[in-house]
Design a protein around this motif. Structure first.
Motif, PDB file in Angstrom:
ATOM      1  N   MET A   1      66.717  27.923  89.295  1.00  0.00           N
ATOM      2  CA  MET A   1      67.626  27.003  89.020  1.00  0.00           C
ATOM      3  C   MET A   1      67.628  25.121  88.969  1.00  0.00           C
ATOM      4  N   GLU A   2      66.641  25.060  90.175  1.00  0.00           N
ATOM      5  CA  GLU A   2      66.519  23.968  90.496  1.00  0.00           C
ATOM      6  C   GLU A   2      65.484  23.241  88.647  1.00  0.00           C
ATOM      7  N   THR A   3      65.020  24.152  88.197  1.00  0.00           N
ATOM      8  CA  THR A   3      64.247  23.790  87.256  1.00  0.00           C
ATOM      9  C   THR A   3      64.966  22.894  86.401  1.00  0.00           C
ATOM     10  N   ALA A   4      66.547  24.419  86.079  1.00  0.00           N
ATOM     11  CA  ALA A   4      66.828  24.600  85.199  1.00  0.00           C
ATOM     12  C   ALA A   4      67.844  22.772  85.215  1.00  0.00           C
ATOM     13  N   LEU A   5      68.283  23.112  85.968  1.00  0.00           N
ATOM     14  CA  LEU A   5      69.100  21.874  86.531  1.00  0.00           C
ATOM     15  C   LEU A   5      68.539  20.562  86.304  1.00  0.00           C
ATOM     16  N   LEU A   6      67.287  19.900  86.896  1.00  0.00           N
ATOM     17  CA  LEU A   6      66.797  19.418  86.801  1.00  0.00           C
ATOM     18  C   LEU A   6      66.503  18.120  85.035  1.00  0.00           C
ATOM     19  N   LEU A   7      65.945  19.631  84.500  1.00  0.00           N
ATOM     20  CA  LEU A   7      65.520  19.875  82.963  1.00  0.00           C
ATOM     21  C   LEU A   7      67.104  19.506  81.636  1.00  0.00           C
ATOM     22  N   THR A   8      68.674  19.827  82.444  1.00  0.00           N
ATOM     23  CA  THR A   8      69.348  19.876  82.427  1.00  0.00           C
ATOM     24  C   THR A   8      69.828  18.227  81.939  1.00  0.00           C
ATOM     25  N   PHE A   9      69.598  17.444  83.366  1.00  0.00           N
ATOM     26  CA  PHE A   9      70.251  16.231  83.881  1.00  0.00           C
ATOM     27  C   PHE A   9      68.269  15.882  82.931  1.00  0.00           C
ATOM     28  N   MET A  10      67.623  15.947  83.200  1.00  0.00           N
ATOM     29  CA  MET A  10      67.405  14.888  81.876  1.00  0.00           C
ATOM     30  C   MET A  10      66.777  14.767  80.149  1.00  0.00           C
ATOM     31  N   LEU A  11      68.204  15.783  79.271  1.00  0.00           N
ATOM     32  CA  LEU A  11      68.170  15.787  78.296  1.00  0.00           C
ATOM     33  C   LEU A  11      69.542  15.228  78.353  1.00  0.00           C
ATOM     34  N   PHE A  12      70.289  15.145  78.907  1.00  0.00           N
ATOM     35  CA  PHE A  12      71.335  14.437  79.753  1.00  0.00           C
ATOM     36  C   PHE A  12      70.887  12.654  79.440  1.00  0.00           C
ATOM     37  N   VAL A  13      70.077  12.161  80.078  1.00  0.00           N
ATOM     38  CA  VAL A  13      69.206  10.878  80.421  1.00  0.00           C
ATOM     39  C   VAL A  13      68.835  10.826  78.704  1.00  0.00           C
ATOM     40  N   ALA A  14      68.439  11.825  78.225  1.00  0.00           N
ATOM     41  CA  ALA A  14      67.531  11.702  76.564  1.00  0.00           C
ATOM     42  C   ALA A  14      68.445  11.138  75.699  1.00  0.00           C
ATOM     43  N   GLU A  15      69.938  11.912  76.292  1.00  0.00           N
ATOM     44  CA  GLU A  15      70.939  11.968  74.765  1.00  0.00           C
ATOM     45  C   GLU A  15      71.661  10.487  75.314  1.00  0.00           C
ATOM     46  N   LEU A  16      71.797  10.772  76.549  1.00  0.00           N
ATOM     47  CA  LEU A  16      72.058   8.728  76.438  1.00  0.00           C
ATOM     48  C   LEU A  16      71.839   7.891  75.796  1.00  0.00           C
ATOM     49  N   LEU A  17      69.952   7.833  76.168  1.00  0.00           N
ATOM     50  CA  LEU A  17      69.985   6.882  75.553  1.00  0.00           C
ATOM     51  C   LEU A  17      69.134   6.873  73.931  1.00  0.00           C
ATOM     52  N   GLU A  18      69.408   8.086  73.326  1.00  0.00           N
ATOM     53  CA  GLU A  18      70.284   8.041  71.976  1.00  0.00           C
ATOM     54  C   GLU A  18      72.180   7.836  70.952  1.00  0.00           C
ATOM     55  N   ALA A  19      72.570   7.782  72.718  1.00  0.00           N
ATOM     56  CA  ALA A  19      73.605   7.415  72.045  1.00  0.00           C
ATOM     57  C   ALA A  19      73.594   5.862  71.959  1.00  0.00           C
ATOM     58  N   TYR A  20      73.042   5.342  72.779  1.00  0.00           N
ATOM     59  CA  TYR A  20      72.926   4.044  73.258  1.00  0.00           C
ATOM     60  C   TYR A  20      72.123   3.403  71.852  1.00  0.00           C
ATOM     61  N   ILE A  21      70.672   3.688  71.584  1.00  0.00           N
ATOM     62  CA  ILE A  21      70.286   3.145  70.757  1.00  0.00           C
ATOM     63  C   ILE A  21      70.902   3.874  69.660  1.00  0.00           C
ATOM     64  N   GLN A  22      71.880   4.401  68.769  1.00  0.00           N
ATOM     65  CA  GLN A  22      72.923   4.263  67.916  1.00  0.00           C
ATOM     66  C   GLN A  22      74.216   3.661  67.017  1.00  0.00           C
ATOM     67  N   ARG A  23      74.229   3.538  68.218  1.00  0.00           N
ATOM     68  CA  ARG A  23      75.583   3.402  68.887  1.00  0.00           C
ATOM     69  C   ARG A  23      76.607   2.783  67.745  1.00  0.00           C
ATOM     70  N   ALA A  24      77.454   2.360  67.013  1.00  0.00           N
ATOM     71  CA  ALA A  24      78.454   1.219  66.095  1.00  0.00           C
ATOM     72  C   ALA A  24      79.846   1.528  66.070  1.00  0.00           C
ATOM     73  N   PRO A  25      80.164   0.867  65.134  1.00  0.00           N
ATOM     74  CA  PRO A  25      81.309   0.739  65.418  1.00  0.00           C
ATOM     75  C   PRO A  25      81.658   1.537  64.603  1.00  0.00           C
ATOM     76  N   THR A  26      81.038   2.106  62.782  1.00  0.00           N
ATOM     77  CA  THR A  26      81.268   2.928  62.215  1.00  0.00           C
ATOM     78  C   THR A  26      79.829   3.360  61.607  1.00  0.00           C
ATOM     79  N   LEU A  27      81.109   4.906  60.867  1.00  0.00           N
ATOM     80  CA  LEU A  27      79.517   5.236  59.861  1.00  0.00           C
ATOM     81  C   LEU A  27      78.415   4.552  59.725  1.00  0.00           C
ATOM     82  N   LEU A  28      79.089   3.357  58.479  1.00  0.00           N
ATOM     83  CA  LEU A  28      77.935   2.734  57.975  1.00  0.00           C
ATOM     84  C   LEU A  28      77.106   2.164  58.914  1.00  0.00           C
ATOM     85  N   GLY A  29      77.910   1.799  59.771  1.00  0.00           N
ATOM     86  CA  GLY A  29      76.787   0.705  61.282  1.00  0.00           C
ATOM     87  C   GLY A  29      75.689   1.558  61.326  1.00  0.00           C
ATOM     88  N   ILE A  30      76.524   2.470  61.992  1.00  0.00           N
ATOM     89  CA  ILE A  30      74.862   4.042  62.574  1.00  0.00           C
ATOM     90  C   ILE A  30      73.731   3.949  60.920  1.00  0.00           C
TER      91      ILE A  30
END
Length: 129
Positions: A1-30
């Motif tokens: 369970m500890e490993t699952a939580l760690l991997l889940t947290f790491m994916l959360f960080v990767a997804e935050l990074l991905e959202a930050y990189i792709q963020r824009a006010p419109t779909l055209l901006g993305i």
């Protein structure tokens, strides 16, 4: 369970990074931002999807390939290839209907970019437990 939580947290960080990189006010901006990456290198375009690579890493390390994990991988693959198809239609072929052109200009709410960091890690945790 500890490993699952760690991997889940790491994916959360990767997804935050991905959202930050792709963020824009419109779909055209993305799409414009992703097109800049694609013009530099197709590999750079794929590199701005760290969540996808992390999910593949988790599958290889854990060996877990249940329905939830397959669904998660499929969603990540669909996300990337849908963006590629939109880039092709909007910037290469320049074949966009009037209705779709209007949709490209709609403002994206700020919470929209948190869907990936909430949805994908939740699904990963479910798949790992």
């Amino acid at each position: 369970m500890e490993t699952a939580l760690l991997l889940t947290f790491m994916l959360f960080v990767a997804e935050l990074l991905e959202a930050y990189i792709q963020r824009a006010p419109t779909l055209l901006g993305i799409l414009e931002r992703l097109n800049l990456y694609a013009q530099k290198s197709i590999f750079l375009l794929f590199a701005v999807h760290p969540g996808f690579y992390f999910v593949l890493f988790v599958v290889m390390v854990t060996g877990i390939l249940n329905f939830s994990m397959i669904f998660l991988v499929a969603m990540k693959v669909f996300d990337i290839f849908y963006k590629l198809e939109l880039l092709k239609k909007v910037f290469k072929e320049r074949m966009v209907s009037e209705a779709f052109a209007q949709m490209l200009m709609w403002r994206i709410p700020s919470w929209y970019f948190l869907l990936g960091p909430v949805l994908y890690p939740s699904l990963l945790l479910y798949a790992l437990t």
